[in-house]
Design a protein around this motif. Structure first.
Motif, PDB file in Angstrom:
ATOM      1  N   TRP A 239      -3.254   0.240  -3.322  1.00  0.00           N
ATOM      2  CA  TRP A 239      -2.493  -1.006  -3.294  1.00  0.00           C
ATOM      3  C   TRP A 239      -1.958  -1.295  -4.685  1.00  0.00           C
ATOM      4  O   TRP A 239      -2.655  -1.114  -5.684  1.00  0.00           O
ATOM      5  CB  TRP A 239      -3.367  -2.161  -2.831  1.00  0.00           C
ATOM      6  CG  TRP A 239      -3.665  -2.102  -1.375  1.00  0.00           C
ATOM      7  CD1 TRP A 239      -4.702  -1.431  -0.785  1.00  0.00           C
ATOM      8  CD2 TRP A 239      -2.927  -2.714  -0.330  1.00  0.00           C
ATOM      9  NE1 TRP A 239      -4.634  -1.590   0.579  1.00  0.00           N
ATOM     10  CE2 TRP A 239      -3.557  -2.376   0.888  1.00  0.00           C
ATOM     11  CE3 TRP A 239      -1.788  -3.506  -0.299  1.00  0.00           C
ATOM     12  CZ2 TRP A 239      -3.093  -2.822   2.119  1.00  0.00           C
ATOM     13  CZ3 TRP A 239      -1.327  -3.956   0.926  1.00  0.00           C
ATOM     14  CH2 TRP A 239      -1.976  -3.611   2.112  1.00  0.00           C
TER      15      TRP A 239
ATOM     16  N   MET B 279      -1.858 -11.271  -1.239  1.00  0.00           N
ATOM     17  CA  MET B 279      -3.276 -11.231  -1.610  1.00  0.00           C
ATOM     18  C   MET B 279      -3.520 -12.122  -2.820  1.00  0.00           C
ATOM     19  O   MET B 279      -2.735 -12.124  -3.764  1.00  0.00           O
ATOM     20  CB  MET B 279      -3.714  -9.816  -1.978  1.00  0.00           C
ATOM     21  CG  MET B 279      -3.707  -8.830  -0.856  1.00  0.00           C
ATOM     22  SD  MET B 279      -4.366  -7.257  -1.478  1.00  0.00           S
ATOM     23  CE  MET B 279      -3.899  -6.180  -0.149  1.00  0.00           C
TER      24      MET B 279
ATOM     25  N   GLU C  52      -9.031 -11.687  -3.976  1.00  0.00           N
ATOM     26  CA  GLU C  52      -9.039 -10.530  -3.078  1.00  0.00           C
ATOM     27  C   GLU C  52      -8.835  -9.236  -3.853  1.00  0.00           C
ATOM     28  O   GLU C  52      -9.491  -8.226  -3.569  1.00  0.00           O
ATOM     29  CB  GLU C  52      -7.943 -10.656  -2.018  1.00  0.00           C
ATOM     30  CG  GLU C  52      -8.234 -11.674  -0.938  1.00  0.00           C
ATOM     31  CD  GLU C  52      -7.072 -11.823   0.016  1.00  0.00           C
ATOM     32  OE1 GLU C  52      -7.183 -11.309   1.146  1.00  0.00           O
ATOM     33  OE2 GLU C  52      -6.050 -12.434  -0.386  1.00  0.00           O
TER      34      GLU C  52
ATOM     35  N   GLN D  59       0.858  -1.182   0.000  1.00  0.00           N
ATOM     36  CA  GLN D  59       0.000   0.000   0.000  1.00  0.00           C
ATOM     37  C   GLN D  59       0.895   1.233   0.000  1.00  0.00           C
ATOM     38  O   GLN D  59       1.787   1.354   0.845  1.00  0.00           O
ATOM     39  CB  GLN D  59      -0.901   0.007   1.236  1.00  0.00           C
ATOM     40  CG  GLN D  59      -1.888   1.139   1.239  1.00  0.00           C
ATOM     41  CD  GLN D  59      -2.761   1.138   2.476  1.00  0.00           C
ATOM     42  OE1 GLN D  59      -2.306   0.820   3.570  1.00  0.00           O
ATOM     43  NE2 GLN D  59      -4.021   1.490   2.302  1.00  0.00           N
TER      44      GLN D  59
ATOM     45  N   LYS E 240     -12.422  -4.702  -2.203  1.00  0.00           N
ATOM     46  CA  LYS E 240     -12.142  -4.346  -0.810  1.00  0.00           C
ATOM     47  C   LYS E 240     -10.934  -3.415  -0.697  1.00  0.00           C
ATOM     48  O   LYS E 240     -10.856  -2.589   0.208  1.00  0.00           O
ATOM     49  CB  LYS E 240     -11.903  -5.625   0.000  1.00  0.00           C
ATOM     50  CG  LYS E 240     -11.595  -5.392   1.461  1.00  0.00           C
ATOM     51  CD  LYS E 240     -11.399  -6.705   2.201  1.00  0.00           C
ATOM     52  CE  LYS E 240     -10.992  -6.451   3.649  1.00  0.00           C
ATOM     53  NZ  LYS E 240     -10.749  -7.697   4.381  1.00  0.00           N
ATOM     54  N   TYR E 241      -9.982  -3.571  -1.610  1.00  0.00           N
ATOM     55  CA  TYR E 241      -8.745  -2.805  -1.575  1.00  0.00           C
ATOM     56  C   TYR E 241      -8.706  -1.841  -2.760  1.00  0.00           C
ATOM     57  O   TYR E 241      -8.850  -2.273  -3.901  1.00  0.00           O
ATOM     58  CB  TYR E 241      -7.531  -3.733  -1.635  1.00  0.00           C
ATOM     59  CG  TYR E 241      -7.495  -4.725  -0.507  1.00  0.00           C
ATOM     60  CD1 TYR E 241      -6.974  -4.364   0.735  1.00  0.00           C
ATOM     61  CD2 TYR E 241      -7.987  -6.012  -0.667  1.00  0.00           C
ATOM     62  CE1 TYR E 241      -6.944  -5.272   1.787  1.00  0.00           C
ATOM     63  CE2 TYR E 241      -7.965  -6.928   0.379  1.00  0.00           C
ATOM     64  CZ  TYR E 241      -7.444  -6.544   1.601  1.00  0.00           C
ATOM     65  OH  TYR E 241      -7.424  -7.437   2.641  1.00  0.00           O
TER      66      TYR E 241
END
Length: 138
Positions: free
Chosen positions: A34, A107, A111, A24, A116-117
């Motif tokens: 990210w 990850m 993912e 990140q 989510k990121y």
């Protein structure tokens, strides 16, 4: 008249047991996003060497450069980077956020696709290309 030219960067695309090593960003541009660990290519340094060095500096993970995957243009307000994406083979270490990384972790592609990121531009395209290339390599 001043001339502006793009800066050259490199990212390390490390795939281990179906997961990517992600970092990140702790600084602008892209603070909070990210992406693959990476940074500037120094004068006299290959992009492959820069990817491995930046990976170590940002995450403490060691890897070996295997091949170039693609290039990514990142153009925004006041910046322009041409970034070489380098497929790397994991060697050792567990991710620890260092240097200008706010966080670092493994990850899965699932993912990354989950939403989510918040991701840097082209992360999914590069990740899918890396999976394809890794499968070709065996």
């Amino acid at each position: 008249m001043s001339t502006q030219i793009p800066k050259v960067g490199a990212i390390a695309v490390v795939l281990r047991n179906g997961e990517f090593l992600m970092a990140q960003r702790g600084k602008d541009p892209g603070r909070g996003l990210w992406g693959f660990p990476g940074g500037h290519v120094e004068f006299g340094e290959t992009a492959q060497a820069a990817a491995v060095r930046e990976l170590r500096e940002e995450t403490t993970v060691e890897a070996a450069a295997l091949e170039y995957l693609t290039c990514v243009d990142v153009v925004g307000q006041g910046h322009h980077y041409l970034i070489a994406a380098v497929l790397c083979a994991y060697q050792s270490g567990e991710p620890t956020a260092m240097d200008d990384a706010a966080d670092a972790r493994w990850m899965s592609l699932k993912e990354l696709k989950s939403g989510k990121y918040p991701l840097s531009p082209d992360v999914l395209r590069v990740a899918e290309l890396a999976v394809e290339r890794a499968n070709q390599r065996g």
